[in-house]
Scaffold this active site. Structure first.
Site, mmCIF file in Angstrom:
data_model
loop_
_atom_site.group_PDB
_atom_site.id
_atom_site.type_symbol
_atom_site.label_atom_id
_atom_site.label_comp_id
_atom_site.label_asym_id
_atom_site.label_seq_id
_atom_site.Cartn_x
_atom_site.Cartn_y
_atom_site.Cartn_z
ATOM 1 N NE ARG A 86 -10.694 32.413 -74.235
ATOM 2 C CZ ARG A 86 -10.806 32.841 -74.623
ATOM 3 N NH1 ARG A 86 -10.671 34.376 -73.383
ATOM 4 N NH2 ARG A 86 -11.513 33.232 -75.580
ATOM 5 N NE ARG A 142 -15.672 25.384 -76.840
ATOM 6 C CZ ARG A 142 -15.621 26.743 -77.145
ATOM 7 N NH1 ARG A 142 -15.209 26.814 -76.542
ATOM 8 N NH2 ARG A 142 -16.835 27.103 -77.793
ATOM 9 N NE ARG A 201 -6.098 32.643 -75.979
ATOM 10 C CZ ARG A 201 -7.235 33.262 -75.628
ATOM 11 N NH1 ARG A 201 -6.114 33.615 -75.192
ATOM 12 N NH2 ARG A 201 -7.957 33.977 -76.221
HETATM 13 O O1 1CP Z 1 -19.854 25.240 -76.834
HETATM 14 C C1 1CP Z 1 -20.328 24.954 -77.750
HETATM 15 O O2 1CP Z 1 -20.989 24.755 -77.536
HETATM 16 C C2 1CP Z 1 -19.567 23.692 -78.651
HETATM 17 C C3 1CP Z 1 -19.988 23.904 -80.637
HETATM 18 C C4 1CP Z 1 -19.084 24.758 -80.336
HETATM 19 C C5 1CP Z 1 -19.788 25.860 -80.722
HETATM 20 C C6 1CP Z 1 -20.661 26.881 -79.990
HETATM 21 C C7 1CP Z 1 -17.730 25.011 -80.556
HETATM 22 C C8 1CP Z 1 -17.354 23.965 -80.438
HETATM 23 N N1 1CP Z 1 -17.439 25.990 -81.276
HETATM 24 C C9 1CP Z 1 -18.353 27.206 -80.813
HETATM 25 C C10 1CP Z 1 -18.178 28.562 -81.498
HETATM 26 C C11 1CP Z 1 -17.605 29.347 -80.895
HETATM 27 N N2 1CP Z 1 -16.034 28.934 -80.953
HETATM 28 C C12 1CP Z 1 -17.858 29.958 -79.789
HETATM 29 C C13 1CP Z 1 -18.770 30.283 -78.700
HETATM 30 C C14 1CP Z 1 -19.304 32.004 -79.672
HETATM 31 C C15 1CP Z 1 -20.746 32.672 -79.403
HETATM 32 O O3 1CP Z 1 -22.101 31.343 -78.916
HETATM 33 O O4 1CP Z 1 -20.994 33.732 -78.566
HETATM 34 C C16 1CP Z 1 -16.134 30.505 -79.670
HETATM 35 C C17 1CP Z 1 -16.212 31.136 -78.571
HETATM 36 C C18 1CP Z 1 -15.252 29.513 -80.664
HETATM 37 C C19 1CP Z 1 -13.872 30.015 -80.228
HETATM 38 C C20 1CP Z 1 -13.625 28.789 -79.599
HETATM 39 N N3 1CP Z 1 -13.577 27.578 -80.031
HETATM 40 C C21 1CP Z 1 -12.130 28.290 -78.909
HETATM 41 C C22 1CP Z 1 -11.862 29.471 -78.236
HETATM 42 C C23 1CP Z 1 -10.856 30.633 -79.047
HETATM 43 C C24 1CP Z 1 -9.770 30.960 -78.033
HETATM 44 O O5 1CP Z 1 -9.761 32.769 -77.373
HETATM 45 O O6 1CP Z 1 -8.652 30.846 -78.067
HETATM 46 C C25 1CP Z 1 -11.656 27.910 -78.467
HETATM 47 C C26 1CP Z 1 -11.028 26.613 -78.037
HETATM 48 C C27 1CP Z 1 -12.843 26.491 -79.663
HETATM 49 C C28 1CP Z 1 -11.926 25.570 -79.713
HETATM 50 C C29 1CP Z 1 -13.630 24.369 -80.353
HETATM 51 N N4 1CP Z 1 -14.669 24.636 -80.105
HETATM 52 C C30 1CP Z 1 -16.128 23.606 -80.363
HETATM 53 C C31 1CP Z 1 -15.004 21.886 -80.238
HETATM 54 C C32 1CP Z 1 -15.518 21.142 -80.210
HETATM 55 C C33 1CP Z 1 -14.035 23.055 -79.768
HETATM 56 C C34 1CP Z 1 -12.520 21.866 -79.606
HETATM 57 C C35 1CP Z 1 -11.750 21.022 -78.936
HETATM 58 C C36 1CP Z 1 -12.086 20.948 -77.355
HETATM 59 O O7 1CP Z 1 -14.027 20.757 -77.570
HETATM 60 O O8 1CP Z 1 -11.603 21.279 -76.470
#
Ligand code: 1CP
Length: 346
Positions: free
Chosen positions: A33, A29, A42
Site C-alpha cells: 500500500r 512486503r 487495489r
Molecule cells: O507480515 C508477516 O508477518 C509475514 C507473514 C504474513 C502474515 C502474518 C503474510 C505474508 N501474510 C500474513 C497474514 C496477513 N495477511 C495479515 C496480518 C494479519 C494480522 O496478523 O493481523 C494481513 C493484513 C494480510 C493481508 C495482506 N497480505 C495484504 C494487505 C491486503 C490489502 O489490504 O491490500 C498484503 C499486501 C498481503 C501480501 C503478503 N502477505 C505476506 C506476503 C509475503 C505477501 C506478499 C508479498 C510481499 O511481501 O510483497
C-alpha cells in the site's frame, strides 16, 4: 568475493553458496500500500481476487521490481491462501485484516481437504510461470508459505490476535487435535512449496511470524521440527532449490532453529543482533535482514547510517539485505530508493 554486477542472479548466488558484495536486496512486503501504483490496482479487485488472478498478481509482483530493480521478486499472495484452498472460509476485511471460520474441533479439521490444493492453486502456479518468463534476468523469483505454526494460529483463532490464546489453549487442552492440524499443515505446506518450485520459484521462504510467542520446548516441537520436515521433503524433491526460514521474534531459539532445520538461509527480525547471531550459526548458512521498518519509514541520515552499519557488519558473510519485518504502509516510496542506493553504493 564476487562483485554484484558480474553475476546474473546475485540473490540466488548468495543462497547457493557464493559471497556477493555489495549484498543483494529485496524487502518483505515490497509490493504494498505504500506504492501509489499498488493503490491504483487495489480499487479494481478485492485481495483474494488480486492473489488469484494471474495478470493482477504478476503486475503487483513486478511493481517494486520496476521501480527499484530489487534483486528478489516475491510472489504476490498470502500465507492464508493455503487454508483457504483446503476449504476454510476466508475474507479480508478492510481495516480489520483476515477473518476465517475458526477450527476448534475434530470435525472442523476433517472438513479440510489437502487433495484440492494443487488444482486450486492453478492461478498461483500460472502467476509464477509468467513471472519466470517476464522478470529481468538478474532477478530471483521467490515462492513462499507461512510456517505450519503461524498458519495454525490464524486457522484456530479465526484471524489475527496479539496472543493467539485460543491456539495456545488448543495446544494445552487438546494436544492430539493440535498435532493433527500441524501434521496436515506440514505436509500441505511442503506440497504447495514444491508446486511453487515446479512453476518457476527459484527459492522459497517460510514465514514464521508467531513462533516467537512459544516457550522453548514448544518452539522446538512446533516451529523447529515442522520446519526441518518441510526442508527435508523439499530437498528430496528439489535438491538445488534454497529455502529461507524467518523465525520472527525467535530470539536465542533462532540459533537452534538454524542448526537443526537444514535451511540455506536464516532471516532475522529487527531485534536480532545479526553479526552476533552470524557467529553462532553454521558458517555455510546465509543471513537475511534486518533493518527496522520504522527507520525506513523515517528516512534521511539515520536510514543511511543504519543501512550501512548492517551491511558492513556482515561483510565477509553471505548476506541478503532486507528489513526485519514488512514495509510499513506510511513509508514514503523515495525512502526505499534511498535505501537501495545506499546498500548498492560502495
Ligand atoms: O507480515 C508477516 O508477518 C509475514 C507473514 C504474513 C502474515 C502474518 C503474510 C505474508 N501474510 C500474513 C497474514 C496477513 N495477511 C495479515 C496480518 C494479519 C494480522 O496478523 O493481523 C494481513 C493484513 C494480510 C493481508 C495482506 N497480505 C495484504 C494487505 C491486503 C490489502 O489490504 O491490500 C498484503 C499486501 C498481503 C501480501 C503478503 N502477505 C505476506 C506476503 C509475503 C505477501 C506478499 C508479498 C510481499 O511481501 O510483497
Amino acid at each position: 568475493m564476487t562483485s554484484h554486477n558480474s553475476l546474473s542472479k546475485p540473490l540466488l548466488n548468495v543462497l547457493q553458496g557464493r559471497k556477493v558484495w555489495p549484498p543483494p536486496i529485496w524487502l518483505m512486503r515490497q509490493a504494498g500500500r505504500y506504492l501509489p501504483e499498488f493503490q491504483a490496482l487495489r480499487a479494481k479487485a478485492n485481495f483474494l481476487t488480486r492473489c488469484m488472478t494471474p495478470d493482477i498478481a504478476v503486475e503487483l509482483t513486478l511493481q517494486p521490481i520496476r521501480r527499484y530493480q530489487m534483486d528478489g521478486a516475491i510472489l504476490f499472495s498470502d500465507i492464508l491462501i493455503l487454508p483457504w484452498v483446503m476449504g476454510q472460509s476466508l475474507n479480508f476485511i478492510e481495516g480489520k485484516g483476515p477473518v476465517l471460520e475458526p477450527i476448534r474441533e475434530e470435525r472442523d479439521l476433517n472438513a479440510l481437504n489437502e487433495e484440492k490444493v494443487f488444482e486450486a492453486i492453478a492461478p498461483v502456479r500460472e502467476t509464477l510461470s509468467i513471472l519466470s518468463q517476464e522478470l529481468p534476468s538478474t532477478t530471483t523469483l521467490l515462492g513462499f508459505a507461512g510456517s505450519p505454526f503461524t498458519v495454525a494460529c490464524y486457522m484456530v483463532e479465526g484471524g489475527g490476535s496479539r496472543d493467539f490464546a485460543q491456539t495456545r489453549k488448543m495446544m494445552l487442552q487438546n494436544p492430539v487435535l493440535f498435532q493433527k492440524l500441524m501434521t496436515l499443515l506440514t505436509r500441505a505446506t511442503a506440497n504447495m512449496l514444491s508446486a511453487h518450485i515446479q512453476s518457476g520459484a527459484e527459492a522459497v521462504m517460510l514465514f514464521d511470524s508467531w513462533g516467537g510467542i512459544l516457550p522453548p520446548e514448544e518452539f522446538r516441537k512446533f516451529v523447529t521440527e515442522p520446519t526441518r520436515q518441510i526442508v527435508e521433503i523439499l530437498k528430496s524433491r528439489h535438491p538445488e532449490t534454497p529455502v529461507i526460514g524467518f523465525p520472527r521474534l525467535g530470539g536465542i531459539m533462532s540459533v537452534d532453529y538454524a542448526q537443526k532445520t537444514g535451511l540455506d538461509c536464516l532471516a532475522l527480525d529487527t531485534v536480532a543482533d545479526m553479526a552476533r547471531i552470524a557467529e553462532m550459526i553454521p558458517e555455510n548458512m546465509a543471513l537475511q535482514g534486518n533493518l527496522d521498518p520504522m527507520i525506513l519509514l523515517n528516512g534521511g541520515e539515520p536510514l543511511v547510517t543504519e543501512a550501512r552499519r548492517i551491511r558492513d557488519s556482515l561483510k565477509g558473510r553471505r548476506h541478503i539485505f532486507n528489513l526485519g519485518h514488512g514495509v510499513m504502509q506510511q513509508t514514503p516510496p523515495e525512502n526505499v530508493s534511498l535505501l537501495v542506493e545506499t546498500v548498492r553504493s560502495v
